[in-house]
Write an enzyme that holds these catalytic residues in place. Sequence first.
Site, PDB file in Angstrom:
ATOM      1  N   GLY A   1      22.290  77.383  29.500  1.00 19.52           N
ATOM      2  CA  GLY A   1      21.188  77.806  30.351  1.00 19.52           C
ATOM      3  C   GLY A   1      20.348  76.653  30.868  1.00 19.52           C
ATOM      4  O   GLY A   1      20.753  75.495  30.837  1.00 19.52           O
ATOM      5  N   TYR A   2      19.149  77.002  31.376  1.00 20.36           N
ATOM      6  CA  TYR A   2      18.272  76.064  32.064  1.00 20.36           C
ATOM      7  C   TYR A   2      19.082  75.393  33.180  1.00 20.36           C
ATOM      8  O   TYR A   2      19.219  74.181  33.256  1.00 20.36           O
ATOM      9  CB  TYR A   2      17.670  75.038  31.096  1.00 20.36           C
ATOM     10  N   LEU A   3      19.601  76.260  34.038  1.00 15.76           N
ATOM     11  CA  LEU A   3      20.624  75.857  35.006  1.00 15.76           C
ATOM     12  C   LEU A   3      20.092  74.856  36.037  1.00 15.76           C
ATOM     13  O   LEU A   3      18.948  74.937  36.462  1.00 15.76           O
ATOM     14  CB  LEU A   3      21.156  77.094  35.727  1.00 15.76           C
TER      15      LEU A   3
ATOM     16  N   HIS B   1      25.457  72.712  36.858  1.00 16.65           N
ATOM     17  CA  HIS B   1      26.058  74.006  36.504  1.00 16.65           C
ATOM     18  C   HIS B   1      26.554  74.714  37.766  1.00 16.65           C
ATOM     19  O   HIS B   1      27.608  75.359  37.757  1.00 16.65           O
ATOM     20  CB  HIS B   1      25.031  74.912  35.817  1.00 16.65           C
TER      21      HIS B   1
ATOM     22  N   GLN C   1      25.866  73.812  17.154  1.00 18.08           N
ATOM     23  CA  GLN C   1      26.129  72.463  17.644  1.00 18.08           C
ATOM     24  C   GLN C   1      24.898  71.557  17.593  1.00 18.08           C
ATOM     25  O   GLN C   1      24.919  70.451  18.119  1.00 18.08           O
ATOM     26  CB  GLN C   1      26.727  72.500  19.049  1.00 18.08           C
TER      27      GLN C   1
ATOM     28  N   ASP D   1      29.981  65.013  30.430  1.00 15.72           N
ATOM     29  CA  ASP D   1      30.165  65.120  28.982  1.00 15.72           C
ATOM     30  C   ASP D   1      31.614  64.763  28.648  1.00 15.72           C
ATOM     31  O   ASP D   1      32.384  65.594  28.157  1.00 15.72           O
ATOM     32  CB  ASP D   1      29.844  66.544  28.518  1.00 15.72           C
TER      33      ASP D   1
ATOM     34  N   VAL E   1      27.106  65.859  38.897  1.00 13.91           N
ATOM     35  CA  VAL E   1      26.149  65.934  40.012  1.00 13.91           C
ATOM     36  C   VAL E   1      24.951  65.069  39.620  1.00 13.91           C
ATOM     37  O   VAL E   1      24.467  65.138  38.487  1.00 13.91           O
ATOM     38  CB  VAL E   1      25.707  67.393  40.255  1.00 13.91           C
TER      39      VAL E   1
ATOM     40  N   SER F   1      20.766  66.977  34.164  1.00 18.55           N
ATOM     41  CA  SER F   1      20.920  67.474  32.802  1.00 18.55           C
ATOM     42  C   SER F   1      19.700  68.313  32.458  1.00 18.55           C
ATOM     43  O   SER F   1      18.575  67.973  32.853  1.00 18.55           O
ATOM     44  CB  SER F   1      21.012  66.282  31.830  1.00 18.55           C
ATOM     45  N   SER F   2      19.920  69.390  31.717  1.00 20.63           N
ATOM     46  CA  SER F   2      18.793  70.239  31.313  1.00 20.63           C
ATOM     47  C   SER F   2      17.793  69.419  30.500  1.00 20.63           C
ATOM     48  O   SER F   2      16.592  69.657  30.549  1.00 20.63           O
ATOM     49  CB  SER F   2      19.289  71.417  30.468  1.00 20.63           C
TER      50      SER F   2
HETATM   51  O1  PAF Z   1      28.038  71.729  27.446  1.00 23.23           O
HETATM   52  C1  PAF Z   1      27.374  72.680  26.993  1.00 23.23           C
HETATM   53  O2  PAF Z   1      26.438  73.170  27.625  1.00 23.23           O
HETATM   54  C2  PAF Z   1      27.729  73.256  25.642  1.00 23.23           C
HETATM   55  O3  PAF Z   1      28.187  72.280  24.776  1.00 23.23           O
HETATM   56  C3  PAF Z   1      28.745  74.430  25.731  1.00 23.23           C
HETATM   57  C4  PAF Z   1      30.072  73.943  26.296  1.00 23.23           C
HETATM   58  C5  PAF Z   1      28.183  75.533  26.605  1.00 23.23           C
HETATM   59  C6  PAF Z   1      29.014  75.008  24.334  1.00 23.23           C
HETATM   60  O4  PAF Z   1      27.853  75.518  23.767  1.00 23.23           O
END
Ligand code: PAF
Length: 272
Positions: free
Chosen positions: A31-33, A37, A61, A150, A176, A185-186
């Site tokens: 989220g926080y697009l 994204h 994570q 990433d 981007v 990046s968020s």
């Molecule tokens: O890259 C991310 O935003 C996250 O690592 C993902 C791939 C959505 C997994 O939670």
Amino acid sequence: MKIIRSREMLAAEIKGYQKKQQSIGFVPTMGYLHEGHLALVAAAKQENEIVVMSIFVNPAQFGPNEDLESYPRDEVHDRKLAEANGVDLLFIPSVEVMYPENLTAEIHVKQRISVLDGAARPGHFDGVVTVLAKLFHLVQPTNAYFGQKDAQQVAVVEGFVADYFFPVTIRVIPTVREQDGLAKSSRNVYLTAQERKEAAVIHEALVKAREQLSKTRDREAILANIRSFIDKQTTHHGMVYLDMYQYPSFEAVTDWMIRLLLPFVYNIRRPD
Ligand code: PAF
């Protein structure tokens, strides 16, 4: 756009798409697009009949001292952006939906993680592949979309999907950037005005490293130059790592390998 929060309702929708033999492009997010994204969504739209996006800030994570609680969230804004960009189904599960019980079996990533984020954030990639295994089983995508920014995540996910025969194609979409070169990046919202200004040096440094490659293949010399360039341009000395590795193994780069790796780090799209 449909917004779905339960596994059962998601399964019913996915069955419907499969009955009609529609291909599914999946964009997993926290989220926080931002435009990064949306570039994944645009590629998914181009290559699939249906686009599914997930928004889930995955606790598995995040390390104990990381930013799980403060990770930026704005569901209302995300819903608007997803809809305006043509997402067909937005899956927004709660932690209870994704992790109803303590796991009886855990996934542990063994390769490609001994350096960079894999070393700086122990357990991070275990959490990433754990949630992706769950999401891939629920969404059953034809293609899944990830940002090239990433790079280590992409390498880990590609390895995992190949190891366990997930019937999904991983699509890697170029980073981007903001006007000054900083990757979208968020987490950029964490930067103070001064840090944000200085963050543009990261992209400048990558461009410089690429230029230097045309003159030397001395890895240590390039890294030393880049480190000193960054140090001179910044007042905030918070660099966690700066290094070069082979893609996708993330093993040390020998001089002749530099040319193979840097294009990936620098973001030149690999051939499909
Ligand atoms: O890259 C991310 O935003 C996250 O690592 C993902 C791939 C959505 C997994 O939670």
